[in-house]
Design an enzyme around this catalytic site. Structure first.
Site, short mmCIF file in Angstrom:
data_model
loop_
_atom_site.label_atom_id
_atom_site.label_comp_id
_atom_site.label_asym_id
_atom_site.label_seq_id
_atom_site.Cartn_x
_atom_site.Cartn_y
_atom_site.Cartn_z
N MET A 32 -16.05 5.69 24.77
CA MET A 32 -17.46 6.03 24.56
C MET A 32 -18.00 5.34 23.31
O MET A 32 -19.06 5.70 22.80
CB MET A 32 -17.64 7.55 24.47
CG MET A 32 -17.26 8.25 25.78
SD MET A 32 -18.07 9.82 26.04
CE MET A 32 -17.52 10.75 24.63
N GLY A 38 -7.71 4.04 16.58
CA GLY A 38 -7.05 4.62 17.75
C GLY A 38 -7.46 3.90 19.02
O GLY A 38 -6.62 3.56 19.86
N HIS A 39 -8.77 3.65 19.16
CA HIS A 39 -9.24 2.90 20.33
C HIS A 39 -8.64 1.49 20.34
O HIS A 39 -8.23 0.97 21.37
CB HIS A 39 -10.76 2.76 20.29
CG HIS A 39 -11.53 4.04 20.42
ND1 HIS A 39 -12.27 4.55 19.39
CD2 HIS A 39 -11.71 4.89 21.46
CE1 HIS A 39 -12.87 5.66 19.78
NE2 HIS A 39 -12.54 5.90 21.04
N LYS A 156 -3.18 9.96 24.27
CA LYS A 156 -2.67 11.33 24.37
C LYS A 156 -3.52 12.30 23.55
O LYS A 156 -3.36 13.51 23.66
CB LYS A 156 -1.23 11.40 23.87
CG LYS A 156 -0.22 10.79 24.82
CD LYS A 156 1.18 11.13 24.33
CE LYS A 156 2.23 10.39 25.11
NZ LYS A 156 3.58 10.69 24.62
N ASP A 158 -6.44 13.03 24.04
CA ASP A 158 -7.11 13.84 25.06
C ASP A 158 -6.08 14.14 26.15
O ASP A 158 -6.10 13.56 27.23
CB ASP A 158 -8.32 13.07 25.60
CG ASP A 158 -9.33 12.77 24.51
OD1 ASP A 158 -10.16 13.62 24.24
OD2 ASP A 158 -9.23 11.69 23.89
N GLN A 161 -7.14 15.47 29.59
CA GLN A 161 -7.86 14.40 30.30
C GLN A 161 -6.87 13.43 30.93
O GLN A 161 -7.03 13.03 32.09
CB GLN A 161 -8.75 13.68 29.30
CG GLN A 161 -9.35 12.36 29.77
CD GLN A 161 -10.30 11.79 28.76
OE1 GLN A 161 -11.41 12.30 28.60
NE2 GLN A 161 -9.91 10.74 28.06
P1 AMP Z 1 -13.39 8.34 23.60
O1 AMP Z 1 -14.15 7.16 23.12
O2 AMP Z 1 -13.32 9.45 22.63
O3 AMP Z 1 -13.80 8.76 24.98
O4 AMP Z 1 -11.88 7.85 23.75
C1 AMP Z 1 -11.56 6.73 24.53
C2 AMP Z 1 -10.06 6.65 24.66
O5 AMP Z 1 -9.49 6.55 23.36
C3 AMP Z 1 -9.44 7.89 25.31
O6 AMP Z 1 -8.37 7.48 26.15
C4 AMP Z 1 -8.93 8.68 24.14
O7 AMP Z 1 -7.86 9.52 24.44
C5 AMP Z 1 -8.50 7.55 23.22
N1 AMP Z 1 -8.42 7.99 21.84
C6 AMP Z 1 -9.41 8.51 21.08
N2 AMP Z 1 -8.94 8.85 19.86
C7 AMP Z 1 -7.62 8.53 19.86
C8 AMP Z 1 -6.57 8.64 18.90
N3 AMP Z 1 -6.78 9.15 17.69
N4 AMP Z 1 -5.35 8.20 19.25
C9 AMP Z 1 -5.11 7.70 20.48
N5 AMP Z 1 -6.05 7.58 21.43
C10 AMP Z 1 -7.29 7.99 21.12
#
Ligand code: AMP
Length: 289
Positions: A32, A38-39, A156, A158, A161
């Site tokens: 998003m 992390g991303h 992981k 999420d 999810q």
């Molecule tokens: P989001 O933008 O929050 O929808 O996240 C996109 C992807 O990044 C999803 O697969 C999340 O699980 C992953 N994600 C977000 N934050 C982290 C993190 N701190 N560590 C690992 N994966 C993450």
């Protein structure tokens, strides 16, 4: 610069399909946006798993409740694209709502309530319908023309999810391998999250307590404590006393996210999950045990 790899940024499904024409096996990271390390770790993990690394940036209205932060969710496309380019991404798909939902998305994907109505689904009703519907649509946009199927990497962070989407891929026989990435954390242990940007300086210092509480729960299990209700209640009380509003801090089975039976209380079978609000910011985290 001659020889510099050029990342394509596309906005419509037609442009995306053109950008992916001839690709055999995309490796895809849906996001998003408002990207953090992390991303980017997901993108780096995805890169060698296919012949083209694709990331999407789309704030998915379908997974937000009316009172949640859809409007204020940080949108930082230019900075995101610069980071994605540096991480080795080849194609960024950043559709507008009109591009992805030219007509209202009235067909929805209903994940099984036994998994999707627990935990996050309990506190955010409809969340996993919104996630599954959007991810299925993104998968169709990215993988439809791929002769060898593809790979999608999810964090992981999420946890639930990831389980819902694994089930979706399995039950719909999608030719996609789901790869799970470990949680990326800040130096103090706070799980990286786009929503960390909402935290005030004081809240940011406090925020690490969610991961610390999960670690305390894990230490109690490690020490042989079998009273799960007591472990959970203690964690909720500790965070509440520090000014948090916990939705849950709970010990679950990795297999189905249900409460463990006595026979499940062995390392390798459990996951500790937490969701709590600190001020206006809702944070989630988990720890496998
Ligand atoms: P989001 O933008 O929050 O929808 O996240 C996109 C992807 O990044 C999803 O697969 C999340 O699980 C992953 N994600 C977000 N934050 C982290 C993190 N701190 N560590 C690992 N994966 C993450």
């Amino acid at each position: 610069m001659p020889g510099e790899r050029r990342m394509k940024i596309v906005h419509t499904v037609t442009e995306l399909r053109a950008a992916l024409a001839g690709c055999q096996k995309p490796a895809f990271v849906p996001t998003m946006g408002n990207l953090h390390d992390g991303h980017l770790a997901l993108v780096r993990q995805a890169k060698p798993l296919g012949d083209v690394a694709v990331a999407s940036i789309f704030v998915n209205r379908l997974q937000f409740l009316p009172h949640e932060d859809f409007d204020s969710y940080p949108r930082t496309l230019d900075a995101d694209c610069a980071q994605l380019q540096a991480a080795g991404c080849d194609v960024v798909f950043a559709p507008s709502e009109q591009d992805l939902y030219p007509e209202p998305q009235s067909y929805k994907l209903q994940p099984p309530p036994a998994l999707a109505d627990l935990l996050e689904g309990h506190f955010r009703p409809g969340f996993f319908v919104g996630v599954s519907t959007a991810v299925m649509k993104l998968f169709n946009c990215v993988f439809a023309g791929a002769p060898q199927g593809g790979v999608a990497v999810f964090g992981k962070k999420d946890y639930q999810q990831l389980m819902v989407l694994r089930g979706m891929v399995r039950q719909f026989a999608l030719p996609i391998d789901i790869v799970a990435a470990d949680i990326s954390r800040a130096g103090d242990g706070l799980a990286l999250s786009s929503r960390n940007a909402y935290l005030s300086t004081g809240e940011r210092l406090e925020a690490v307590q969610l991961s610390r509480e999960l670690r305390s729960m894990s230490a109690l299990l490690q020490a042989g404590e079998h009273n799960i209700a007591a472990i959970e209640a203690r964690a909720v009380q500790t965070l509440t006393a520090r000014g948090w509003q916990p939705d849950y801090l709970t010990v679950r089975r990795r297999a189905d996210l249900l409460p463990p039976m006595p026979a499940d209380l062995h390392p390798g079978h459990l996951v500790l999950l937490g969701a709590a609000r600190l001020g206006k910011t809702r944070l989630i985290d988990n720890l496998e045990w």
